[in-house]
Design a protein around this motif. Sequence first.
Motif, PDB file in Angstrom:
ATOM      1  N   UNK A 176       0.390   1.156 -14.228  1.00 39.97           N
ATOM      2  CA  UNK A 176      -0.398  -0.074 -14.302  1.00 39.97           C
ATOM      3  C   UNK A 176       0.477  -1.314 -14.150  1.00 39.97           C
ATOM      4  N   UNK A 177       1.583  -1.339 -14.871  1.00 41.17           N
ATOM      5  CA  UNK A 177       2.448  -2.514 -14.844  1.00 41.17           C
ATOM      6  C   UNK A 177       3.090  -2.686 -13.473  1.00 41.17           C
ATOM      7  N   UNK A 178       3.486  -1.581 -12.842  1.00 38.54           N
ATOM      8  CA  UNK A 178       4.104  -1.668 -11.526  1.00 38.54           C
ATOM      9  C   UNK A 178       3.127  -2.244 -10.505  1.00 38.54           C
ATOM     10  N   UNK A 179       1.924  -1.733 -10.491  1.00 37.88           N
ATOM     11  CA  UNK A 179       0.939  -2.223  -9.527  1.00 37.88           C
ATOM     12  C   UNK A 179       0.556  -3.665  -9.844  1.00 37.88           C
ATOM     13  N   UNK A 180       0.476  -3.987 -11.124  1.00 39.67           N
ATOM     14  CA  UNK A 180       0.175  -5.363 -11.510  1.00 39.67           C
ATOM     15  C   UNK A 180       1.251  -6.324 -11.003  1.00 39.67           C
ATOM     16  N   UNK A 181       2.497  -5.879 -11.011  1.00 38.34           N
ATOM     17  CA  UNK A 181       3.588  -6.708 -10.498  1.00 38.34           C
ATOM     18  C   UNK A 181       3.359  -7.055  -9.027  1.00 38.34           C
ATOM     19  N   UNK A 194       0.831  -1.205   0.000  1.00 41.38           N
ATOM     20  CA  UNK A 194       0.000   0.000   0.000  1.00 41.38           C
ATOM     21  C   UNK A 194       0.867   1.257   0.000  1.00 41.38           C
ATOM     22  N   UNK A 195       1.945   1.220   0.787  1.00 44.51           N
ATOM     23  CA  UNK A 195       2.855   2.365   0.828  1.00 44.51           C
ATOM     24  C   UNK A 195       3.473   2.628  -0.540  1.00 44.51           C
ATOM     25  N   UNK A 196       3.852   1.548  -1.224  1.00 44.61           N
ATOM     26  CA  UNK A 196       4.493   1.722  -2.523  1.00 44.61           C
ATOM     27  C   UNK A 196       3.481   2.186  -3.573  1.00 44.61           C
ATOM     28  N   UNK A 197       2.257   1.688  -3.489  1.00 47.14           N
ATOM     29  CA  UNK A 197       1.229   2.129  -4.436  1.00 47.14           C
ATOM     30  C   UNK A 197       0.984   3.626  -4.282  1.00 47.14           C
ATOM     31  N   UNK A 198       0.933   4.098  -3.045  1.00 46.94           N
ATOM     32  CA  UNK A 198       0.737   5.526  -2.820  1.00 46.94           C
ATOM     33  C   UNK A 198       1.901   6.334  -3.413  1.00 46.94           C
ATOM     34  N   UNK A 199       3.108   5.790  -3.298  1.00 44.83           N
ATOM     35  CA  UNK A 199       4.264   6.462  -3.888  1.00 44.83           C
ATOM     36  C   UNK A 199       4.123   6.546  -5.403  1.00 44.83           C
ATOM     37  N   UNK A 200       3.685   5.461  -6.022  1.00 43.96           N
ATOM     38  CA  UNK A 200       3.503   5.451  -7.473  1.00 43.96           C
ATOM     39  C   UNK A 200       2.433   6.448  -7.900  1.00 43.96           C
ATOM     40  N   UNK A 201       1.338   6.482  -7.155  1.00 43.14           N
ATOM     41  CA  UNK A 201       0.250   7.395  -7.505  1.00 43.14           C
ATOM     42  C   UNK A 201       0.692   8.852  -7.394  1.00 43.14           C
ATOM     43  N   UNK A 202       1.545   9.139  -6.404  1.00 40.99           N
ATOM     44  CA  UNK A 202       2.023  10.519  -6.247  1.00 40.99           C
ATOM     45  C   UNK A 202       2.892  10.938  -7.431  1.00 40.99           C
ATOM     46  N   UNK A 203       3.570   9.977  -8.035  1.00 40.19           N
ATOM     47  CA  UNK A 203       4.499  10.310  -9.114  1.00 40.19           C
ATOM     48  C   UNK A 203       3.849  10.244 -10.499  1.00 40.19           C
ATOM     49  N   UNK A 204       2.553   9.937 -10.537  1.00 39.99           N
ATOM     50  CA  UNK A 204       1.828  10.007 -11.806  1.00 39.99           C
ATOM     51  C   UNK A 204       1.075  11.336 -11.861  1.00 39.99           C
ATOM     52  N   UNK A 205       1.114  12.084 -12.953  1.00 36.94           N
ATOM     53  CA  UNK A 205       1.810  11.770 -14.206  1.00 36.94           C
ATOM     54  C   UNK A 205       3.154  12.493 -14.363  1.00 36.94           C
ATOM     55  N   UNK A 206       3.652  13.133 -13.289  1.00 40.28           N
ATOM     56  CA  UNK A 206       4.851  13.967 -13.440  1.00 40.28           C
ATOM     57  C   UNK A 206       6.088  13.143 -13.787  1.00 40.28           C
ATOM     58  N   UNK A 207       6.176  11.930 -13.232  1.00 44.57           N
ATOM     59  CA  UNK A 207       7.351  11.102 -13.488  1.00 44.57           C
ATOM     60  C   UNK A 207       7.015   9.739 -14.084  1.00 44.57           C
ATOM     61  N   UNK A 208       5.879   9.219 -13.770  1.00 42.49           N
ATOM     62  CA  UNK A 208       5.521   7.867 -14.205  1.00 42.49           C
ATOM     63  C   UNK A 208       4.295   7.938 -15.107  1.00 42.49           C
TER      64      UNK A 208
END
Length: 740
Positions: free
Chosen positions: A568-573, A548-562
């Motif tokens: 999608x692929x990261x969370x799917x992993x 959950x912590x990592x998903x929140x990190x990914x969401x914060x970096x979309x769309x500026x960096x990711x």
Amino acid sequence: MSDLSNKLGPQGRALIYRANPSGENVSSTTPYSSNSKYPQATPQELDFLINDMRFPKKDSSIQKILGYMYHYVPYIKHEHNLRLIIASFLNNPLCFGQEANAPFEENYAIIEVFKLITDKKLKISQPTLPIKTFYSVILKELTNFVSFNPQVNSWKVLPILSGLFLSNELRDQLYMIPNFIEYQWFFSDWDRDSTALFRKALGFSLAPSYPDNIVNLSLLSYAITYKKDEKVKDYTSGIAHSFIISKLVDLLCLHPTSSVAVLFKFFHINPNDPESENIVQKEISQKPVIKHMNRLSFLLESYYKTLEYDRRYFDLIMRDLVKIRDLNRAFTHSTQNSAFNNPSSTTDHNPVHRQFWYYMKGLLFAEILVFQGILTRFMSATSGFAIFNPFRRHHLMEVESQYKEISLSILNSLYYLNFTLLSIGQGGFDSYNFVYYLSTELALNSGVGFENLTKTMIGDYREINLYPDVLNANYVMRAKVLFVLGLWENYLQSKKTNDVFIKEFMFDLCVSLADDRKYSDNDIIEAGHSVLLFSFSNSSSYRIEDCAEYIELLLRQFPSRISAQQLSIAIETLGKKLLSTPVQYINAPHRDSAEQFIAHLYSDNNVVAANSARKPKNLVSLDPLPAIAGKIAPEYEFENRLIPETSREALILTIINLIPYLPLSTFTSWLDKIQLAIGASMPGEAQFLTKMLWKSLSENLDLNRVELGIRWWYDVQGLPQQEQVVQKKLEHMTLEEKQL
């Protein structure tokens, strides 16, 4: 030259008379009276040269003597004069005194001067001495000189022969190629005899009883002469290879004013000083070890390959690696406190910056050659082992145990020079790849040794300050962090991971490094993501809170960096790992971690407000993630595309892609929730997601889930024409697949 206004004194006349008592001409320019015992005419310059070489004045020097040699030797017209001047030079007390007090760096000039003499001789035309006579006379004089007293005289001929050998390429171009018949046999014989003389003389010149000046000059001559395809045993069969290796390492690394340590002078040069180029040229570039760093490394590489498997040689290698590591550490720390600690320094056109990175690249390449020799020894020792021979197996285990420690030490040295590798790039550097990957593979077998090493590398405050403001501003320090993260990627892909190490040390650190609110370097952020994804993919233990912590990190970096696709692929992993091995709960809102994870994803669809379709710029490239076929349209083109473009699409598509892992007991209920999320989307998004939902149901499910999914699809979507596609899929499934 000498004072030509003065006549040669009695000592000089006696010298000439002793050399030629018959009274015949000693030089082409000095006439003698046939009726007189001594020369009657004023001596010429060649006479003064011979006198100065045998009896140098107080103000004379090695450089002055060599200058005389370069000025006269190529133009000598008489064989006897050449013999006399070579013999006089070999007896020069400044260059070849019995005490051998001359620093080897000064005597190294003999090598270069004899190359220049030979080059000039090869280019000039008659009426000077014929080229064959020139080569023959010199070789004969050197041979006789060695034979007269091998123990005392051998080392003196080595730099002369090395200088002659350096001219062989020019010699062959000017004489052997255009005049093959006339010169081929002569020079073939000369090469054979001169090489034999060199090897004989070398055998008398490398001994612990000789001072370092003689040993170092002999090693430099050897390195210049040695060819990589030759066997070192042909040169030094009677000399302990451990002695040669130790002296070579010391020559390369230890001496503060003559080894590669002279590169530290870069840190005391002002790049803006108009004289800075001249300072670099004089105090660094012209140093013999710097000029022949690669030759010395090639020679050292060859000797490491020949070492037998004995405990004392393992100790020798480890001592040498410590010397190299300490040198690299000192270079790294000095660079961190200099103007070179900046990515822009690598592209700076200032001559000092350009030269610094040129020599640091040379240092890295030289060390890689040394490491390559050490590791090639391991490869040759482990190939062809008889598995069923217990004695050989025991020997192999001992070799592997030694090389676990050796590899850890090699990685430690590469860690300190990673800032150089980043500045030049790794492409095409095959030797580096061989050293890095083999060392890493061997080090991984050390278990806790590898973990402790990487812990020290990144956790030692003296090496890396992880405080964001410090790390963001320190290029060399970031290079060390990237090296450790690269090692962790390899570690996580191996079968030797330790979940305690991952949980208690690696995970939190990488979550922090991947956080762009703290760190600004794209390479650091990308590497942090890569390690995290590998840890989720390959770790046998995980926490839903970590996901959950990592998903929140990914969401914060979309769309500026990711991008949405990467999201999608990261969370799917993460989802595939959690759903394939869920952790069961007791007395909890969710039955297991899989249900909790999907519920968390589903709830996130309600909080995502941004639906920008614009492609993010400066994206972090998540290398471990496979690319999805298809194109990213500049505008919404939901009918044909396969790639999500908004965070809402990315999250819903992640759940769709996890459908093959959904539990059968809650399979259709989750399909209902997915359909509700799709229905709440914008029309264009809904069209894209519906297509991807059908794609997942029709292509990626086992037989049981296919039946449930198609029945649900028919009931909810009301599209009976799709049943034909499903029936065709079922017809092509094997019996084994249908029974699953």
